[in-house]
Motif scaffolding. Sequence first.
Motif, PDB file in Angstrom:
ATOM      1  N   MET A   1       0.836  -1.173   0.000  1.00  0.00           N
ATOM      2  CA  MET A   1       0.000   0.000   0.000  1.00  0.00           C
ATOM      3  C   MET A   1       0.884   1.241   0.000  1.00  0.00           C
ATOM      4  N   ARG A   2       0.489   2.226  -0.747  1.00  0.00           N
ATOM      5  CA  ARG A   2       1.197   3.507  -0.794  1.00  0.00           C
ATOM      6  C   ARG A   2       0.438   4.517   0.071  1.00  0.00           C
ATOM      7  N   THR A   3       1.097   5.046   1.096  1.00  0.00           N
ATOM      8  CA  THR A   3       0.492   6.014   1.995  1.00  0.00           C
ATOM      9  C   THR A   3       0.765   7.420   1.490  1.00  0.00           C
ATOM     10  N   LEU A   4      -0.305   8.192   1.305  1.00  0.00           N
ATOM     11  CA  LEU A   4      -0.180   9.573   0.836  1.00  0.00           C
ATOM     12  C   LEU A   4      -0.233  10.573   1.977  1.00  0.00           C
ATOM     13  N   GLY A   5      -0.823  10.199   3.089  1.00  0.00           N
ATOM     14  CA  GLY A   5      -0.927  11.095   4.232  1.00  0.00           C
ATOM     15  C   GLY A   5      -1.538  10.379   5.414  1.00  0.00           C
ATOM     16  N   VAL A   6      -1.268  10.902   6.609  1.00  0.00           N
ATOM     17  CA  VAL A   6      -1.797  10.328   7.837  1.00  0.00           C
ATOM     18  C   VAL A   6      -2.385  11.467   8.668  1.00  0.00           C
ATOM     19  N   THR A   7      -3.592  11.265   9.177  1.00  0.00           N
ATOM     20  CA  THR A   7      -4.281  12.259   9.989  1.00  0.00           C
ATOM     21  C   THR A   7      -4.741  11.628  11.289  1.00  0.00           C
ATOM     22  N   THR A   8      -4.461  12.280  12.395  1.00  0.00           N
ATOM     23  CA  THR A   8      -4.931  11.827  13.693  1.00  0.00           C
ATOM     24  C   THR A   8      -6.415  12.155  13.836  1.00  0.00           C
ATOM     25  N   ASN A   9      -7.186  11.197  14.327  1.00  0.00           N
ATOM     26  CA  ASN A   9      -8.609  11.381  14.602  1.00  0.00           C
ATOM     27  C   ASN A   9      -8.773  11.396  16.118  1.00  0.00           C
ATOM     28  N   LEU A  10      -9.192  12.531  16.660  1.00  0.00           N
ATOM     29  CA  LEU A  10      -9.354  12.657  18.102  1.00  0.00           C
ATOM     30  C   LEU A  10     -10.824  12.715  18.468  1.00  0.00           C
ATOM     31  N   HIS A  11     -11.221  11.894  19.437  1.00  0.00           N
ATOM     32  CA  HIS A  11     -12.602  11.912  19.896  1.00  0.00           C
ATOM     33  C   HIS A  11     -12.837  13.143  20.765  1.00  0.00           C
ATOM     34  N   VAL A  12     -13.920  13.844  20.480  1.00  0.00           N
ATOM     35  CA  VAL A  12     -14.398  14.953  21.310  1.00  0.00           C
ATOM     36  C   VAL A  12     -15.903  14.786  21.471  1.00  0.00           C
ATOM     37  N   ASP A  13     -16.433  15.304  22.557  1.00  0.00           N
ATOM     38  CA  ASP A  13     -17.877  15.231  22.767  1.00  0.00           C
ATOM     39  C   ASP A  13     -18.626  16.247  21.925  1.00  0.00           C
ATOM     40  N   ASP A  14     -17.980  17.402  21.662  1.00  0.00           N
ATOM     41  CA  ASP A  14     -18.633  18.502  20.963  1.00  0.00           C
ATOM     42  C   ASP A  14     -17.591  19.254  20.145  1.00  0.00           C
ATOM     43  N   ILE A  15     -17.691  19.183  18.832  1.00  0.00           N
ATOM     44  CA  ILE A  15     -16.694  19.809  17.958  1.00  0.00           C
ATOM     45  C   ILE A  15     -16.665  21.318  18.162  1.00  0.00           C
TER      46      ILE A  15
END
Length: 117
Positions: A1-15
């Motif tokens: 697999m070729r990775t183009l980018g990585v983004t952290t996903n953080l859980h929040v109760d209210d954006i």
Amino acid sequence: MRTLGVTTNLHVDDIAAAEGFWAGFLGLRQQEFSLGWVARYTDPDTGAHVQLVTGDATAPEDSAVTVRTDDVDAAYAEARAAGYEIVHPLTTESWGVRRFFVRAPGGTVVNVAQHRD
């Protein structure tokens, strides 16, 4: 697999409630998109970014990280051939992203996604 980018996903109760910290204090002031349950904030000068997630709209559990690739179908086939647990099947979502979730060794749920051009 070729990775183009990585983004952290953080859980929040209210954006909206979290925006002051991420966009204000940390300077990730550009909201690239918001679907109500997920939003990406970016520093327009550096490209540093984070996604805030209240709860995934279609997957059975949230992912900790999104890995963007240029061939999600091949990545899905590779993950299945390796015997990794597929948490959310390969799907073209209504917002245009084609993705699947896979559980990494250690338990981290990874969203492998291909964005439409």
